[in-house]
Design a protein around this motif. Structure first.
Motif, short mmCIF file in Angstrom:
data_model
loop_
_atom_site.label_atom_id
_atom_site.label_comp_id
_atom_site.label_asym_id
_atom_site.label_seq_id
_atom_site.Cartn_x
_atom_site.Cartn_y
_atom_site.Cartn_z
N SER A 37 0.83 -1.21 0.00
CA SER A 37 0.00 0.00 0.00
C SER A 37 0.86 1.26 0.00
O SER A 37 0.56 2.23 -0.70
CB SER A 37 -0.91 0.02 1.22
N LEU A 38 1.92 1.23 0.78
CA LEU A 38 2.83 2.37 0.83
C LEU A 38 3.50 2.59 -0.53
O LEU A 38 3.65 3.73 -0.98
CB LEU A 38 3.88 2.16 1.92
N SER A 39 3.89 1.51 -1.20
CA SER A 39 4.49 1.63 -2.53
C SER A 39 3.52 2.25 -3.52
O SER A 39 3.90 3.09 -4.34
CB SER A 39 4.96 0.26 -3.02
N ASN A 40 2.25 1.83 -3.46
CA ASN A 40 1.24 2.42 -4.36
C ASN A 40 1.06 3.91 -4.07
O ASN A 40 0.96 4.72 -5.00
CB ASN A 40 -0.10 1.70 -4.20
N LEU A 41 1.03 4.27 -2.80
CA LEU A 41 0.88 5.68 -2.44
C LEU A 41 2.07 6.50 -2.93
O LEU A 41 1.89 7.61 -3.44
CB LEU A 41 0.72 5.80 -0.92
N ILE A 42 3.26 5.96 -2.79
CA ILE A 42 4.46 6.67 -3.27
C ILE A 42 4.39 6.85 -4.78
O ILE A 42 4.76 7.92 -5.30
CB ILE A 42 5.73 5.90 -2.85
N ASN A 43 3.90 5.85 -5.50
CA ASN A 43 3.77 5.98 -6.96
C ASN A 43 2.77 7.08 -7.33
O ASN A 43 2.98 7.80 -8.30
CB ASN A 43 3.36 4.64 -7.57
N TYR A 44 1.69 7.21 -6.55
CA TYR A 44 0.74 8.30 -6.80
C TYR A 44 1.40 9.66 -6.56
O TYR A 44 1.20 10.61 -7.32
CB TYR A 44 -0.50 8.17 -5.91
N GLN A 83 4.90 13.76 5.23
CA GLN A 83 5.65 13.75 6.49
C GLN A 83 4.95 12.88 7.53
O GLN A 83 5.60 12.14 8.29
CB GLN A 83 5.84 15.17 7.02
N GLU A 84 3.63 12.93 7.57
CA GLU A 84 2.88 12.09 8.50
C GLU A 84 3.03 10.61 8.14
O GLU A 84 3.15 9.75 9.02
CB GLU A 84 1.40 12.50 8.49
N ILE A 85 3.04 10.30 6.84
CA ILE A 85 3.24 8.91 6.40
C ILE A 85 4.61 8.42 6.84
O ILE A 85 4.75 7.28 7.31
CB ILE A 85 3.08 8.81 4.86
N ILE A 86 5.61 9.26 6.72
CA ILE A 86 6.96 8.88 7.16
C ILE A 86 6.98 8.59 8.66
O ILE A 86 7.55 7.59 9.11
CB ILE A 86 7.98 9.98 6.78
#
Length: 141
Positions: free
Chosen positions: A72-79, A119-122
């Protein structure tokens, strides 16, 4: 020691096996079974021998929750990357009319908000790694 012949006809030394036995209490057996299940160990002999002889064993445990979080994190980063590319293309255009400055200001504000979200995701990822993921696993745990 005698030599035996394998299927290819070459000589090889015969392995001599020594048998040992031991008894476990019910509590010890439950703990032993828990370790076998936890680390998905199929070869009990290698596991026991490595523990007795203090050899290291490498175990790969696939944590489904961590795997899904990473996906999920990888998909979000791609977005985020796609959004960043689109933003750069839009901002670097020289043929924009003067009245589009208001739109660029809105995009700039949205970018600042997305930066805060990133930043919150990190922070959440660091917290997730410290609580859920363990870099070293021990059979005694």
């Amino acid at each position: 020691m005698e030599k035996s012949t394998n299927k290819t006809g070459k000589n090889k030394k015969e392995t001599v096996w020594h048998r040992h036995s031991f008894a476990l209490t019910d509590q010890q057996q439950q703990e032993f079974d828990r370790l076998l299940l936890k680390y998905n160990i199929n070869n009990k002999t290698s596991f026991i021998a490595s523990l007795i002889l203090s050899e290291s064993i490498k175990v790969v445990v696939i944590d489904q929750v961590s795997f899904e979080y990473h996906a999920s994190l990888s998909n979000l980063i791609n977005y985020f990357k796609a959004l960043g590319v689109s933003y750069n293309v839009l901002v670097n255009r020289t043929d924009l009319p003067v009245d589009s400055q208001e739109i660029l200001k809105d995009i700039s504000d949205t970018t600042i908000e997305l930066s805060k979200v990133c930043q919150e995701i990190i922070k959440l990822t660091i917290a997730f790694e410290s609580t859920v993921l363990q870099t070293t696993r021990d059979y005694g745990s």
